[in-house]
Design a protein around this motif. Structure first.
Motif, mmCIF file in Angstrom:
data_model
loop_
_atom_site.group_PDB
_atom_site.id
_atom_site.type_symbol
_atom_site.label_atom_id
_atom_site.label_comp_id
_atom_site.label_asym_id
_atom_site.label_seq_id
_atom_site.Cartn_x
_atom_site.Cartn_y
_atom_site.Cartn_z
ATOM 1 N N GLY A 147 0.813 -1.216 0.000
ATOM 2 C CA GLY A 147 0.000 0.000 0.000
ATOM 3 C C GLY A 147 0.844 1.262 0.000
ATOM 4 N N SER A 177 0.839 4.001 -2.858
ATOM 5 C CA SER A 177 0.582 5.410 -2.524
ATOM 6 C C SER A 177 1.686 6.307 -3.063
ATOM 7 C CB SER A 177 0.481 5.568 -1.002
ATOM 8 O OG SER A 177 -0.585 4.797 -0.494
ATOM 9 N N LEU A 233 1.129 6.619 -6.740
ATOM 10 C CA LEU A 233 -0.032 7.477 -6.976
ATOM 11 C C LEU A 233 0.303 8.935 -6.699
ATOM 12 C CD1 LEU A 233 -3.050 7.707 -7.641
ATOM 13 C CD2 LEU A 233 -3.529 7.262 -5.226
ATOM 14 N N ASN A 234 1.111 9.198 -5.674
ATOM 15 C CA ASN A 234 1.492 10.571 -5.361
ATOM 16 C C ASN A 234 2.270 11.200 -6.509
ATOM 17 O OD1 ASN A 234 1.851 12.849 -3.489
ATOM 18 N ND2 ASN A 234 4.005 12.232 -3.523
ATOM 19 N N ARG A 276 -4.410 18.028 -5.911
ATOM 20 C CA ARG A 276 -5.211 16.836 -5.607
ATOM 21 C C ARG A 276 -4.705 16.221 -4.315
ATOM 22 N NH1 ARG A 276 -4.606 17.428 -10.979
ATOM 23 N NH2 ARG A 276 -6.391 17.026 -12.345
ATOM 24 N N LEU A 301 -3.859 13.380 -1.618
ATOM 25 C CA LEU A 301 -3.437 11.988 -1.631
ATOM 26 C C LEU A 301 -4.014 11.200 -0.462
ATOM 27 C CD1 LEU A 301 -1.533 9.713 -2.723
ATOM 28 C CD2 LEU A 301 0.219 10.641 -1.184
ATOM 29 N N TRP A 302 -4.293 11.877 0.655
ATOM 30 C CA TRP A 302 -4.587 11.147 1.879
ATOM 31 C C TRP A 302 -5.806 10.230 1.793
ATOM 32 C CZ3 TRP A 302 -9.130 11.643 4.523
ATOM 33 C CH2 TRP A 302 -9.903 12.793 4.296
ATOM 34 N N PRO A 303 -6.897 10.550 1.029
ATOM 35 C CA PRO A 303 -7.998 9.568 0.978
ATOM 36 C C PRO A 303 -7.568 8.243 0.354
ATOM 37 C CG PRO A 303 -8.738 11.731 0.225
ATOM 38 C CD PRO A 303 -7.250 11.784 0.283
ATOM 39 N N TYR A 304 -6.769 8.304 -0.700
ATOM 40 C CA TYR A 304 -6.312 7.072 -1.344
ATOM 41 C C TYR A 304 -5.313 6.334 -0.437
ATOM 42 C CZ TYR A 304 -8.132 9.677 -5.350
ATOM 43 O OH TYR A 304 -8.927 10.417 -6.199
ATOM 44 N N ALA A 305 -4.408 7.102 0.190
ATOM 45 C CA ALA A 305 -3.425 6.478 1.082
ATOM 46 C C ALA A 305 -4.104 5.834 2.281
ATOM 47 C CB ALA A 305 -2.405 7.520 1.540
ATOM 48 N N VAL A 312 -6.989 4.404 2.334
ATOM 49 C CA VAL A 312 -7.565 3.130 1.903
ATOM 50 C C VAL A 312 -6.475 2.092 1.674
ATOM 51 C CG1 VAL A 312 -8.881 1.995 0.077
ATOM 52 C CG2 VAL A 312 -9.600 4.231 0.920
ATOM 53 N N LEU A 313 -5.374 2.500 0.995
ATOM 54 C CA LEU A 313 -4.342 1.542 0.618
ATOM 55 C C LEU A 313 -3.496 1.087 1.800
ATOM 56 C CD1 LEU A 313 -3.139 3.224 -2.701
ATOM 57 C CD2 LEU A 313 -4.479 1.129 -2.494
#
Length: 395
Positions: free
Chosen positions: A195, A199, A202-203, A217, A219-223, A225-226
């Motif tokens: 994860g 992340s 993705l960042n 944008r 990053l923390w919502p995706y991070a 989850v991952l």
């Protein structure tokens, strides 16, 4: 009148690759390599002859014999009834414990101190400068002995310092809480690591999109989850236990938790602080190598200083930082052999004990050389790969 066609035109005579200079150079190379091989073969045969005359056995058959040596600080399961091969494996693990953890901590600490040296806060930059100059100018062995003597001067286990609940510091070492790990825990940790990697990728993608259209944008919502949600779901599915075991004082020692012996703790602190001073200078010079116009352009765009440092300056400075940083990683790994000065049983200490018990000095020293050569080559290959990955590509 004769008309020259491409077929009838005189062709330029091609030169053979076997020129006189090349043949001469090839012969000299063959002679030098042959002479080197002959010298090594003579030294080896001479050593075998002298050993046989003195009735000293040779070969690595001793690795299968019972070691009989105690190893106090070992993360791998070991007893004196195990073989010398198992003892060497424990020594390699102890060396890696120091090298890997030391590299990570020295990199983090050195980077922070290098950035602090460039701070506009006068006191912070002066303190960082004093740290660098003092630790770089003192011999590493002297620092190692200082930390070891300091650890030996701490109070006994019954009067141990407790800076935080569950953490004890005494002349028995540093005792920390622990979490017993099984197969399920390792699967969850692996999912969290994946994860983090996802992340990070993705960042980079989100930053590239921000540079393209100017829209930030998050990053923390995706991070979240991952790195948190998915490993938590996997932990629940596998029934992994994360119960924290706190150390307790029983008698004259602690039971439970993880104990970092005074020898290991002193060696780790000395290597980390000493190497971080050199890394701090490398980071400082790498940041200063980035043109001031990069800072000015980023400030003109209204970017935060932390964003400029992480996404603009440091990525460019890495191209200057990585090559000398590799040398410091190799130095830290090789300097871990000073563990013998404080009694920490790394690969060098175990090889010395094996040498004294078996008398097979050549084999023991050869194993130590092979271990350090393998670790150093592994570090060099990884750092060279990373350096090539971040290098500028000319178009």
């Amino acid at each position: 009148m004769t008309i020259l066609t491409p077929e009838s035109a005189p062709r330029k005579r091609s030169r053979s690759w076997l020129t006189r200079e090349r043949v001469s150079g090839l012969l000299w190379q063959i002679l030098v390599v042959g002479a080197a091989i002959a010298i090594v073969a003579w030294l080896w045969s001479n050593a075998l002859h002298n050993l046989s005359v003195r009735r000293i056995s040779t070969g690595f058959a001793f690795l299968g014999r019972e070691a009989g040596m105690p190893i106090a600080d070992a993360w791998l399961a070991y007893s004196p009834q195990n073989t010398y091969l198992r003892a060497f494996m424990v020594g390699v693990a102890n060396t890696l414990r120091v090298a890997v953890i030391g590299i990570v901590l020295a990199t983090v600490l050195g980077t922070l101190i290098g950035i602090a040296r460039l701070s506009s806060n006068w006191l912070l930059s002066r303190l960082a400068a004093v740290y660098v100059e003092v630790l770089r100018d003192l011999p590493l062995l002297l620092q190692l002995l200082f930390w070891y003597v300091l650890m030996q001067g701490l109070p006994a286990a019954r009067a141990a310092w407790m800076p935080v609940d569950g953490v004890y510091l005494s002349n028995r070492g540093l005792v920390l809480p622990s979490i017993p790990l099984d197969q399920g825990n390792f699967w969850v940790i692996g999912a969290a690591v994946l994860g983090l990697i996802a992340s990070w990728r993705l960042n980079r993608r989100l930053v590239a999109l921000q540079f393209a259209d100017g829209r930030p944008r998050r990053l923390w919502p995706y991070a979240l989850v991952l790195v948190v949600a998915l490993p938590t779901l996997l932990s629940w599915a596998l029934g992994a236990s994360w119960t924290i075991t706190l150390p307790e004082l029983r008698g004259f020692n602690f039971v439970g938790g993880v104990t970092l012996s005074p020898e290991y703790f002193a060696l780790l602190v000395a290597l980390v602080t000493y190497t971080s001073a050199f890394i701090a200078e490398i980071v400082r010079s790498g940041i200063q190598a980035v043109h001031i116009g990069q800072w000015d352009a980023a400030m003109a765009l209204g970017l935060r200083r932390s964003f400029m440092l992480r996404h603009i300056v440091l990525p460019q400075a890495l191209r200057v930082i990585i090559p000398p940083m590799t040398s410091q990683y190799l130095n830290l790994t090789k300097n871990s052999s000073l563990a013998v000065a404080v009694g920490y049983q790394d690969i060098v200490s175990i090889a010395n004990t094996t040498l004294n018990q078996t008398g097979q000095a050549i084999e023991a020293i050869a194993l130590v050389m092979a271990v350090f050569l393998t670790i150093s080559l592994g570090i060099s290959l990884f750092m060279n790969w990373y350096n090539a990955r971040i290098a500028l590509v000319e178009r």
